[in-house]
Design a protein around this motif. Structure first.
Motif, PDB file in Angstrom:
ATOM      1  N   SER A 118      59.677 135.362-123.184  1.00 39.50           N
ATOM      2  CA  SER A 118      59.084 135.097-124.426  1.00 39.50           C
ATOM      3  C   SER A 118      59.130 136.943-124.999  1.00 39.50           C
ATOM      4  O   SER A 118      59.080 138.014-124.066  1.00 39.50           O
ATOM      5  N   TYR A 119      58.752 137.270-126.677  1.00 37.60           N
ATOM      6  CA  TYR A 119      59.035 138.231-127.191  1.00 37.60           C
ATOM      7  C   TYR A 119      57.536 139.121-126.331  1.00 37.60           C
ATOM      8  O   TYR A 119      57.851 140.448-126.496  1.00 37.60           O
ATOM      9  N   LEU A 120      56.636 138.075-126.319  1.00 39.41           N
ATOM     10  CA  LEU A 120      55.734 139.801-125.481  1.00 39.41           C
ATOM     11  C   LEU A 120      55.537 140.005-124.332  1.00 39.41           C
ATOM     12  O   LEU A 120      55.555 140.894-124.246  1.00 39.41           O
ATOM     13  N   GLY A 151      56.693 125.263-129.763  1.00 40.64           N
ATOM     14  CA  GLY A 151      55.323 125.688-130.059  1.00 40.64           C
ATOM     15  C   GLY A 151      55.644 127.440-130.830  1.00 40.64           C
ATOM     16  O   GLY A 151      55.030 127.430-131.859  1.00 40.64           O
ATOM     17  N   HIS A 152      56.066 127.977-129.830  1.00 42.42           N
ATOM     18  CA  HIS A 152      56.652 129.015-130.399  1.00 42.42           C
ATOM     19  C   HIS A 152      57.401 129.021-132.133  1.00 42.42           C
ATOM     20  O   HIS A 152      56.748 129.580-133.301  1.00 42.42           O
ATOM     21  N   GLU A 153      58.574 128.280-131.796  1.00 41.75           N
ATOM     22  CA  GLU A 153      58.999 127.554-133.764  1.00 41.75           C
ATOM     23  C   GLU A 153      57.650 127.207-134.725  1.00 41.75           C
ATOM     24  O   GLU A 153      57.865 127.785-135.755  1.00 41.75           O
ATOM     25  N   ILE A 154      57.496 125.891-134.065  1.00 39.01           N
ATOM     26  CA  ILE A 154      56.191 126.129-134.859  1.00 39.01           C
ATOM     27  C   ILE A 154      55.044 126.965-135.388  1.00 39.01           C
ATOM     28  O   ILE A 154      54.232 127.035-136.615  1.00 39.01           O
ATOM     29  N   THR A 155      54.602 127.454-134.971  1.00 34.21           N
ATOM     30  CA  THR A 155      53.737 128.837-135.339  1.00 34.21           C
ATOM     31  C   THR A 155      54.598 129.685-136.342  1.00 34.21           C
ATOM     32  O   THR A 155      53.692 130.018-137.022  1.00 34.21           O
ATOM     33  N   HIS A 156      55.946 129.615-136.361  1.00 34.08           N
ATOM     34  CA  HIS A 156      56.979 130.571-137.288  1.00 34.08           C
ATOM     35  C   HIS A 156      56.451 129.202-138.287  1.00 34.08           C
ATOM     36  O   HIS A 156      56.386 130.152-139.838  1.00 34.08           O
ATOM     37  N   TYR A 157      56.132 128.419-138.285  1.00 39.14           N
ATOM     38  CA  TYR A 157      56.042 127.043-139.679  1.00 39.14           C
ATOM     39  C   TYR A 157      54.458 128.277-140.374  1.00 39.14           C
ATOM     40  O   TYR A 157      54.476 128.368-141.584  1.00 39.14           O
ATOM     41  N   GLY A 203      55.821 138.168-137.765  1.00 44.07           N
ATOM     42  CA  GLY A 203      56.531 139.418-136.363  1.00 44.07           C
ATOM     43  C   GLY A 203      56.735 138.213-135.286  1.00 44.07           C
ATOM     44  O   GLY A 203      56.174 137.113-135.340  1.00 44.07           O
ATOM     45  N   GLU A 204      57.662 138.879-134.397  1.00 43.63           N
ATOM     46  CA  GLU A 204      58.259 137.908-133.326  1.00 43.63           C
ATOM     47  C   GLU A 204      56.293 138.249-132.241  1.00 43.63           C
ATOM     48  O   GLU A 204      56.250 137.292-131.585  1.00 43.63           O
ATOM     49  N   ARG A 205      56.296 139.454-132.560  1.00 45.41           N
ATOM     50  CA  ARG A 205      55.489 139.266-131.173  1.00 45.41           C
ATOM     51  C   ARG A 205      54.316 138.589-130.962  1.00 45.41           C
ATOM     52  O   ARG A 205      52.897 138.135-131.007  1.00 45.41           O
TER      53      ARG A 205
END
Ligand SMILES: [Zn+2]
Length: 177
Positions: A114-116, A67-73, A88-90
């Motif tokens: 997580s970054y958060l 999910g994190h990498e999809i969100t970067h997309y 941004g990561e957070r």
């Protein structure tokens, strides 16, 4: 219907690790705005390849990591055609967690970090909350922060982290009172 493209190396990995394909398909279900997306295989750890617009994963990538990498997309206006998310990561984690409790990092049974979470008291979160309760609490704080952000520019990330830590400390006080 979403068009998903899997690179050859990843299709080969699916033969040995079919659960990874299941996790990708499950995670995609939470991203109805995506019309097409590319996935490939990462050598060491998962990342979003912004050069080719590809989400690259490893055999062990968890639902949170996928999910994190999809969100970067979704942050990448050069490849994603819809409305992009703040970079941004957070930011990435916050907007991910605001989608569903099921996408919140798993510090209970899994090994997600997580970054958060770097600003959060994860030890206490794990100790004082069950996985279901903890994921729901983080999801609600992030959902509220996203709603605030959409209304006006604000320190929504710090707000969400503070809110989550306050909830944890409140629960701690309850336990010992
Ligand atoms: Zn990232």
């Amino acid at each position: 219907m979403v068009r998903v493209h899997y690179a050859k190396g990843l299709l080969e990995l699916f033969e040995k690790a079919p659960a990874l394909q299941n996790r990708i398909e499950y995670t995609l279900w939470f991203f109805p705005e995506i019309e097409d997306i590319r996935f490939g295989r990462a050598a060491r750890s998962a990342y979003y390849d912004s050069g080719s617009g590809t989400v690259r994963l490893t055999r062990g990538s968890s639902v949170y990591v996928i999910g994190h990498e999809i969100t970067h997309y979704l942050q990448d206006g050069r490849h994603f055609n819809g409305k992009t998310l703040p970079e941004g990561e957070r930011q990435c984690d916050l907007f991910l967690f605001a989608r569903s409790p099921a996408l919140v990092f798993d510090v209970w049974e899994g090994r997600d970090s997580s970054y958060l979470g770097k600003a959060l008291n994860l030890g206490l979160l794990k100790e004082l909350y069950s996985k279901e309760e903890g994921q729901m609490m983080v999801y609600e704080a992030c959902r509220e922060a996203v709603a605030m952000y959409k209304e006006r520019p604000c320190h929504y990330i710090r707000w969400a982290e503070k809110r989550i830590n306050e909830n944890i400390m409140q629960r701690l006080r309850h336990r010992y009172s």
